[in-house]
Scaffold this active site. Structure first.
Site, short mmCIF file in Angstrom:
data_model
loop_
_atom_site.label_atom_id
_atom_site.label_comp_id
_atom_site.label_asym_id
_atom_site.label_seq_id
_atom_site.Cartn_x
_atom_site.Cartn_y
_atom_site.Cartn_z
CE LYS A 207 -3.55 2.03 2.93
NZ LYS A 207 -4.39 1.82 4.10
CD GLU A 213 9.50 -6.21 6.95
OE1 GLU A 213 9.21 -5.09 6.46
OE2 GLU A 213 9.37 -6.47 8.16
N GLY A 267 -4.76 -2.26 5.32
CA GLY A 267 -4.04 -3.42 4.77
C GLY A 267 -4.71 -4.74 5.10
NE ARG A 268 -6.26 -4.27 11.39
CZ ARG A 268 -5.68 -3.06 11.45
NH1 ARG A 268 -4.65 -2.79 10.69
NH2 ARG A 268 -6.14 -2.13 12.25
CD GLU A 353 -1.96 -4.99 11.92
OE1 GLU A 353 -1.24 -6.00 11.78
OE2 GLU A 353 -2.13 -4.18 11.00
CG HIS A 384 -4.78 -36.62 16.82
ND1 HIS A 384 -4.86 -37.93 17.21
CD2 HIS A 384 -5.84 -36.39 16.02
CE1 HIS A 384 -5.91 -38.49 16.63
NE2 HIS A 384 -6.53 -37.58 15.91
CE LYS A 512 4.52 -1.17 7.77
NZ LYS A 512 3.68 -0.66 6.71
C1 G6Q Z 1 -2.37 -4.03 8.05
C2 G6Q Z 1 -1.14 -3.43 8.48
C3 G6Q Z 1 0.11 -4.09 7.99
C4 G6Q Z 1 0.46 -3.78 6.53
C5 G6Q Z 1 1.87 -4.24 6.25
C6 G6Q Z 1 2.29 -4.00 4.81
O1 G6Q Z 1 -3.47 -3.60 8.30
O2 G6Q Z 1 -1.14 -2.07 8.21
O3 G6Q Z 1 0.09 -5.48 8.15
O4 G6Q Z 1 -0.45 -4.40 5.68
O5 G6Q Z 1 2.75 -3.57 7.12
O6 G6Q Z 1 2.19 -2.64 4.48
P1 G6Q Z 1 2.30 -2.18 3.00
O7 G6Q Z 1 1.19 -2.77 2.22
O8 G6Q Z 1 2.26 -0.68 3.03
O9 G6Q Z 1 3.63 -2.69 2.48
#
Ligand code: G6Q
Length: 543
Positions: A207, A213, A267-268, A353, A384, A512
């Site tokens: 986003k 990463e 994002g989530r 989150e 199990h 981050k």
């Molecule tokens: C989700 C969070 C987090 C995010 C990641 C990736 O709600 O904000 O998990 O999705 O940190 O972020 P980017 O999409 O900006 O790389």
């Protein structure tokens, strides 16, 4: 309209619930009271059947929980949520994942602009692109059809698509979809090991397009591709999903290969947007649309069903009940299908989150428990393993059991065995096994009396362990969409009652920033004062 700022502990319903919690019966007693309990505490909606009768509630508790949600202002909050008000106040944003699956004629406004036409423009672009890749019409730089797709993203840009793609394996086409999320170079290399540069498409999903990463992994993947096919190949092999267009172009991705996102989707909660591109590639755009339709149907249910027949509302209230009045710290989610292997991990992000917050909407520290801990694994594997603790441990762990009436491959013998376990576990958790039953069983086995008396205490099950059963006809893109949307709305209701902001994630933002300081020290370019433990660890790593 912003969300109300109501301290739940000051409502009359909270007070009432605290009283009711002192006088609980056991589940065995609740069931002994009459035969209508199962009908009284279950909800049928479309192909979902939700039986929450094996929970520690009665009519009075249910009424008080419904009173609490009303006193918390849920009905107004829900309107604000669906209509694009700035309910993510700490980031100044609307929360409109529901707009991504709205009907085409819907009118949902952000800053006065109807966002639905733009959503449909992106959906059309996803459809055209994925159809061309699946059919082999859009080719790689070497003129080959793509065989593999690598999604590069993390957190919300990974978990949703990864979970759904695995869940819909039955509906998959020939494309192999891989997920590269961890900045761990071993993870990166293990994914690259499996694919051929000449027929691999990379989807970089971020986003912000600033996530360490994802950018590191994308740069490594690009280098790997360029080494094999040359710089010019990047344009044909990389597509991106992001809000940060400048950064995407700087990376070398062509504008026709860019799928935009919006800041009003967290994002989530973004798998319904272009973040779902790998899903559409894996199962085809029609199945992706069916997933969205299922979520939209659940949105309709949540928006309009009376509160007592409203699945996300009732499930959220049960969570509040256990979390705030009965002392539960965690909840288990046990899907009885291997396809939903990643659902607990996906829900860990969505739930923990969103609702792992300790400051209320007035900016004050809360005096009550919020976000519960989510964990789980598919049944019967988990039976199990950790079920021992649920059956005979000391902790209260309410559990969701999710099962499907129809097996996708139609193997009735296996499915009957799977579902027999599904039903047996919730019954056993509720009923337990009494001392008399244990004794009777051991006598039947012909055990000697002294040995028997020694063993009896260990074989008793107190029962009274709460479960909620979700029995759904069949795992399809449509029912899966509805299931995920159900959990999204459950998160919303809990956040409203707990008077917290569910849609920011400052804890993740901190993560981050943190590592970059230490990363500078790795090449000795800087040296910063740490505590003695961290200093010792970094020194050992560098030596
Ligand atoms: C989700 C969070 C987090 C995010 C990641 C990736 O709600 O904000 O998990 O999705 O940190 O972020 P980017 O999409 O900006 O790389």
């Amino acid at each position: 309209m912003s969300l109300p700022k109501i301290n739940p502990t000051l409502t009359s319903s909270w007070n009432k619930l605290a009283q009711l919690a002192k006088d609980l019966k056991t589940l065995q007693n609740y069931f002994a009271d009459g035969t209508s309990r199962a009908q009284q505490f279950s909800i049928t909606w479309e192909s979902f059947f939700v039986d929450y009768s094996k929970n520690q509630i009665d009519k009075d508790i249910q009424a008080a929980l419904l009173g609490l949600v009303k006193e918390s202002g849920l009905e107004d909050a829900r309107k604000a949520y669906f209509s694009g008000d700035t309910i993510n106040q700490t980031e100044g944003r609307a929360v409109l994942h529901t707009a991504l699956r709205a009907k085409e004629d819907a009118d949902i406004r952000v800053n006065g602009e109807n966002v639905v036409p733009k959503v449909y423009a992106v959906r059309a672009k996803i459809k055209a692109f994925t159809n061309a890749i699946i059919a082999g019409e859009q080719k790689s730089s070497t003129g080959q059809a793509f065989t593999d797709v690598v999604n590069i993203g993390i957190g919300g840009s990974d978990l949703g698509p990864a979970m759904i793609t695995e869940a819909l394996t039955y509906y998959k086409n020939h494309l192999n979809v891989h997920f590269m999320s961890n900045v761990d170079g071993d993870h990166v290399m293990e994914v690259l090991k499996k694919v051929n540069p000449a027929s691999t498409l990379f989807v970089v999903v971020s986003k912000t397009f600033t996530t360490q990463e994802t950018l590191s992994n994308a740069i490594t993947a690009k280098k790997w591709l360029v080494e094999a096919l040359g710089e010019n190949a990047v344009a044909d092999h990389f597509v991106a999903v992001s809000t940060n267009l400048a950064a995407i172009y700087a990376f070398g991705i062509q504008s026709k290969n860019v799928f935009p996102m919006n800041d009003w989707v967290g994002g989530r909660f973004s798998l319904w947007s272009a973040v779902g591109l790998p899903i559409a590639l894996a199962v085809g755009p029609d199945n992706f649309e069916a997933l969205l339709d299922g979520a939209n149907q659940m949105d309709g249910h949540f928006a309009s069903a009376p509160l007592e027949d409203n699945i996300p509302v009732m499930l959220a209230l049960l969570t509040v009940w256990y979390n705030n009045f009965l002392g539960a710290q965690s909840e288990a989610v046990i899907p009885y299908t291997q396809y939903l292997n990643r659902l607990p991990a996906y829900l860990q992000q969505g739930i923990m989150e969103s609702n792992g917050k300790s400051v209320d909407r007035a900016g004050k520290a809360v005096s009550y428990n919020t976000g519960n801990i989510i964990w789980g694994e598919p049944g019967t594997n988990s039976q199990h393993a950790f079920f021992q603790l649920i059956h005979q441990g000391t902790k209260l762990i309410p559990a969701h059991f999710i099962g499907f009436s129809t097996a996708l491959h139609g193997n009735k013998d296996h499915h009957d065995k799977l579902m027999a376990n599904f039903f047996a576990q919730t019954e056993a958790l509720m009923s337990g096994k009494t001392e008399e039953q244990v004794r009777e069983e051991l006598i039947q086995k012909g055990m000697d009396k002294t040995e028997m008396e020694h063993l009896v205490p260990f074989k008793i099950f107190t029962g009274n362990k709460p479960t909620t059963t979700l029995l759904i006809d069949k795992l399809t893109p449509n029912t899966l969409g509805a299931l995920v949307a159900m959990y999204e709305h459950k998160i919303f209701v809990e956040g409203v009652v707990w008077n917290i902001y569910s849609y920011d994630q400052w804890g993740v933002e901190l993560g981050k920033q943190l590592a970059s300081v230490i990363l500078d020290e790795m090449d000795n370019s800087t040296s910063i004062k740490h505590d003695s433990s961290t200093t010792q660890l970094i020194a050992r790593y560098k030596s």
